[in-house]
Design an enzyme around this catalytic site. Structure first.
Site, short mmCIF file in Angstrom:
data_model
loop_
_atom_site.label_atom_id
_atom_site.label_comp_id
_atom_site.label_asym_id
_atom_site.label_seq_id
_atom_site.Cartn_x
_atom_site.Cartn_y
_atom_site.Cartn_z
N ASN A 1 0.85 -1.20 0.00
CA ASN A 1 0.00 0.00 0.00
C ASN A 1 0.88 1.25 0.00
OD1 ASN A 1 0.57 0.79 2.84
ND2 ASN A 1 -0.35 -1.23 3.22
N PRO B 1 -2.92 -11.76 10.46
CA PRO B 1 -3.25 -11.48 11.86
C PRO B 1 -3.40 -9.98 12.08
CG PRO B 1 -0.92 -12.04 11.61
CD PRO B 1 -1.57 -12.29 10.28
N ASP B 2 -4.23 -9.60 13.02
CA ASP B 2 -4.31 -8.19 13.41
C ASP B 2 -3.25 -7.97 14.49
OD1 ASP B 2 -4.97 -5.74 14.76
OD2 ASP B 2 -6.87 -5.78 13.66
#
Ligand code: CTP
Length: 404
Positions: A213, A308-309
């Site tokens: 990103n 995973p967060d």
């Protein structure tokens, strides 16, 4: 003199007003530069009676600002840009007249305008005749400036250019450099360990391609610098960025969300504060190819699995740091979504910003945000990411020191 690492890459705007001590300022500029600061100079008309802009241009390596309404200068770095550029504005020497104008909030020359338009730290080094310094008008102004958070460097006591003896001498150049360096260290987070995640993650598809990103890492790096300035030990866990990590941070480089999680759990176990600014890819490719994928005649479908967060995992871990802060990048309904994330991820605070707005958020130098915790909501209006970082660090310090 030992180098002050706190001045490395700092942007110091030196303002010169009309006092005889102005003759010492080229040396001050040179010394600040020797310590690694990037220095720009603004002079009042009075200052130019004592020393020429050309001298200051030569030592600073930049054009010197002298007037507010100068088309050429505005086309270069305009006065608002200059005000935003600075991390510290140091006015040396500061005359009695300048102090009075600062108190009055006047914007009748370039220097006062820049001071008014800036949220940088402001420090003044008064220099004037001892009687002018002792005058109750000057002393009243001094108190007001102190109350507003302006740092007062000096003045020193001794013999003066006019022959008087007393308080009113500008401090020596090396003392000013020392104080300028110290002004970046608040000690608010002294003794604390702060772990910060920053930048993007990269999720490989094959050895040459990845999903990522636009995160620049600027916000996280600015917070790392501010936390260092506040006296914290800082561990910066960062995805790939173009930025130079702050000098004194312990930098841990990662690429994927899973690597970020491992590092975050490892380092947060010994930390007091965890701040998640990283733009973590929510998904990774289910089956990574070990060789470069070849183009075929068909379309390509990639299966993505959830990452995973990191923030939620650290927050729920047994070794959870005392204070956990998340960021929420939203494009609509900013406050509601942010509050939901605060609850869902079990955070102590969340910093929410609207990334759909031009000029703030991803990749830009500015940001505007809301700080939300259990008891308060603070709007932090648009400012540089460095100024925002300083404010956030103060809020974190206030909360963590109260929680002790
Ligand atoms: N975060 C994280 N790990 C993830 C995703 C997010 O640590 N896998 C952290 C970010 O660093 C940030 C916060 O969680 O501090 C919120 O990130 P954001 O992308 O706004 O939220 P998401 O949880 O991904 O939710 P959504 O994409 O649905 O808005």
């Amino acid at each position: 003199m030992a180098p002050h690492k706190t001045l490395v890459n700092r942007r110091v705007l030196v303002g010169i007003t009309g006092g005889i001590a102005a003759y010492k300022v080229p040396d001050l500029v040179r010394r600040l530069k020797d310590e690694g600061a990037d220095v720009r100079v603004v002079m009042t008309p009075g200052a130019q009676e004592f020393i020429t802009p050309l001298t200051l241009q030569a030592v600073s390596g930049h054009p010197v600002g002298t007037t507010l309404l100068d088309e050429e200068a505005e086309a270069g770095m305009g006065h608002i840009e200059l005000a935003k550029w600075a991390d510290l504005i140091l006015v040396a020497p500061a005359t009695a007249d300048f102090m009075a104008r600062l108190v009055g909030g006047l914007a009748n020359d370039l220097l006062t305008t820049v001071c008014l338009a800036s949220d940088a730290k402001l420090a003044i080094a008064p220099a004037m005749n001892q009687q002018m310094w002792a005058n109750s008008a000057t002393q009243d102004n001094l108190q007001q400036l102190k109350q507003r958070g302006v740092s007062i460097f000096g003045p020193g006591v001794g013999s003066q250019a006019c022959g008087d003896i007393g308080a009113g001498r500008m401090l020596e150049v090396l003392e000013l450099v020392e104080l300028a360096a110290n002004s970046f260290e608040s000690g608010e987070l002294a003794g604390k360990t702060v772990v910060i995640t920053a930048g993007p993650t990269r999720e490989p598809i094959d050895p040459v391609r990845y999903i990522s990103n636009h995160s620049s890492g600027k916000m996280g790096y600015a917070i790392a610098q501010s936390a260092l300035d506040a006296g914290a030990k800082v561990i910066l866990i960062t995805g790939p960025t173009q930025l130079q990590p702050p000098d004194r941070a312990h930098c841990v480089n990662i690429e994927t969300a899973e690597q970020l999680l491992d590092a975050a759990l490892q380092y947060s176990a010994q930390a007091d504060v965890f701040i998640a600014t990283a733009a973590v890819a929510d998904y990774r490719v289910a089956h990574q190819h070990s060789h470069k994928m070849k183009k075929t005649d068909n379309n390509l479908t990639l299966e993505l699995v959830q990452n995973p967060d990191v923030l939620a995992t650290v927050s729920a871990s047994e070794t959870r740091p005392m204070f956990v802060v998340g960021f929420a990048a939203e494009t609509n309904d900013v406050l509601n979504y942010a509050r939901a994330k605060l609850d869902k991820k079990g955070l102590d605070a969340i910093v929410a910003n609207d990334v759909s707005r031009p000029g703030i958020g991803f990749n830009s130098d500015d940001n505007e945000a809301y700080w939300i915790d259990d008891t308060s909501q603070v709007h932090l209006g648009r400012r540089s990411k460095h100024a925002l970082a300083r404010h956030l660090v103060s809020l974190i310090a206030e909360k963590t020191n109260n929680n002790k």
